[in-house]
Design an enzyme around this catalytic site. Structure first.
Site, PDB file in Angstrom:
ATOM      1  N   SER A  55      18.317  45.839  81.897  1.00 28.78           N
ATOM      2  CA  SER A  55      18.639  47.060  81.152  1.00 28.78           C
ATOM      3  C   SER A  55      19.960  46.824  80.435  1.00 28.78           C
ATOM      4  O   SER A  55      20.696  45.875  80.765  1.00 28.78           O
ATOM      5  CB  SER A  55      18.798  48.239  82.128  1.00 28.78           C
ATOM      6  OG  SER A  55      19.424  49.352  81.520  1.00 28.78           O
ATOM      7  N   TYR A  60      21.345  51.734  90.562  1.00 28.58           N
ATOM      8  CA  TYR A  60      20.634  51.282  89.365  1.00 28.58           C
ATOM      9  C   TYR A  60      21.480  50.279  88.591  1.00 28.58           C
ATOM     10  O   TYR A  60      20.999  49.214  88.197  1.00 28.58           O
ATOM     11  CB  TYR A  60      20.287  52.480  88.478  1.00 28.58           C
ATOM     12  CG  TYR A  60      19.515  52.107  87.236  1.00 28.58           C
ATOM     13  CD1 TYR A  60      18.150  51.861  87.308  1.00 28.58           C
ATOM     14  CD2 TYR A  60      20.148  51.995  86.003  1.00 28.58           C
ATOM     15  CE1 TYR A  60      17.430  51.511  86.168  1.00 28.58           C
ATOM     16  CE2 TYR A  60      19.445  51.645  84.870  1.00 28.58           C
ATOM     17  CZ  TYR A  60      18.085  51.411  84.955  1.00 28.58           C
ATOM     18  OH  TYR A  60      17.385  51.050  83.825  1.00 28.58           O
TER      19      TYR A  60
END
Length: 254
Positions: free
Chosen positions: A143, A158
């Site tokens: 990401s 995350y």
């Protein structure tokens, strides 16, 4: 006419029930590949395979929890039993746990089990089969939060998991660089997945904020991100390994 990059090749896709994973599975099939689709959502995963079949492609669905070593092993061995080999893998399954913003221990463990340990276990199972076939290509989904922390949201698990996926990808890429194995990471920005679309439809202020996230002035369509993933997995990217490809509409350039 789409280039048949994957004619006669077998591609594995985790998180293939929707979003980027579904679009990648469809694109692998459209470009000639046979696709093993894995997800915890059996109904949506089977639907992905039905979409491939409707376009005269070849696929099979495997119910898989990437947080489980046994489940990953069954998926990979099942794909080999079904198709005979593995040439490409897109390790895309991942989550954002809603409890993450409160520094919840269970959320931290669950997020790393899926986003990081799941990617690691997939590669451990996939690479031996790829080597027996003469090599292959792996793409792991990280990401833009593999490079930065989110200034608006506290997402420690995350963020940590996506940073770690990039490091893991580089380590494995170097380990197998001389074995005709390429390993890269894909780093999407905000993408119009079902969760993002629901938020945008529900809240006008959130829609404007999300649309303004990237300098390009909109969110990514899942297919745009999937196109980057399958390009990395194809022979067109034959000299690229250990790389983290950002697909973010210019966000990190700011």
């Amino acid at each position: 006419m789409l280039e048949q990059w994957f004619e006669g090749k077998v591609a594995l896709v985790t998180g293939g029930a929707d979003g980027i994973g579904r679009e990648a599975a469809l694109l692998f099939a459209r470009r000639g590949g046979m696709v093993a689709v894995a997800d915890v959502n059996s109904d949506a995963g089977e639907q992905t395979c039905e979409m491939i079949t409707a376009e005269h492609g070849t696929s099979a669905f495997f119910h898989t929890d990437v947080a489980s070593k046994d489940s990953v092993a069954r998926f990979v061995s099942g794909a080999v039993d079904r198709f005979g080999r593995i040439d490409v893998a897109f390790n895309n399954a991942g989550i954002t746990d809603p409890r993450d913003d409160s520094w919840d221990d269970a959320a931290f463990e669950r997020t790393l089990a899926i986003n990081l340990a799941g990617v690691n276990q997939c590669m451990k199972e996939q690479i031996p089969h790829m080597l027996r076939s003469g090599g292959g290509a792996i793409v792991n989904t990280s990401s833009i939060h593999g490079f930065i922390a989110n200034p608006a949201l506290f997402l420690p698990a995350y963020t940590a998991s996506k940073h770690a996926v990039i490091g893991l990808t580089k380590a494995v890429a170097l380990q197998y660089a001389k074995d005709n194995m390429r390993v890269n990471a894909l780093c999407p920005g905000v993408t119009a997945t079902a969760m993002i679309r629901q938020t945008m439809d529900r809240d006008e202020a959130a829609r404007k904020m999300i649309e303004g996230h990237a300098p390009i002035g909109r969110v990514a369509d899942p297919r745009e991100v999937a196109e980057a993933a399958i390009w990395l997995a194809s022979g067109a990217a034959s000299f690229i390994t250990g790389h983290a490809l950002v697909v973010d509409g210019g966000f990190l350039a700011q």
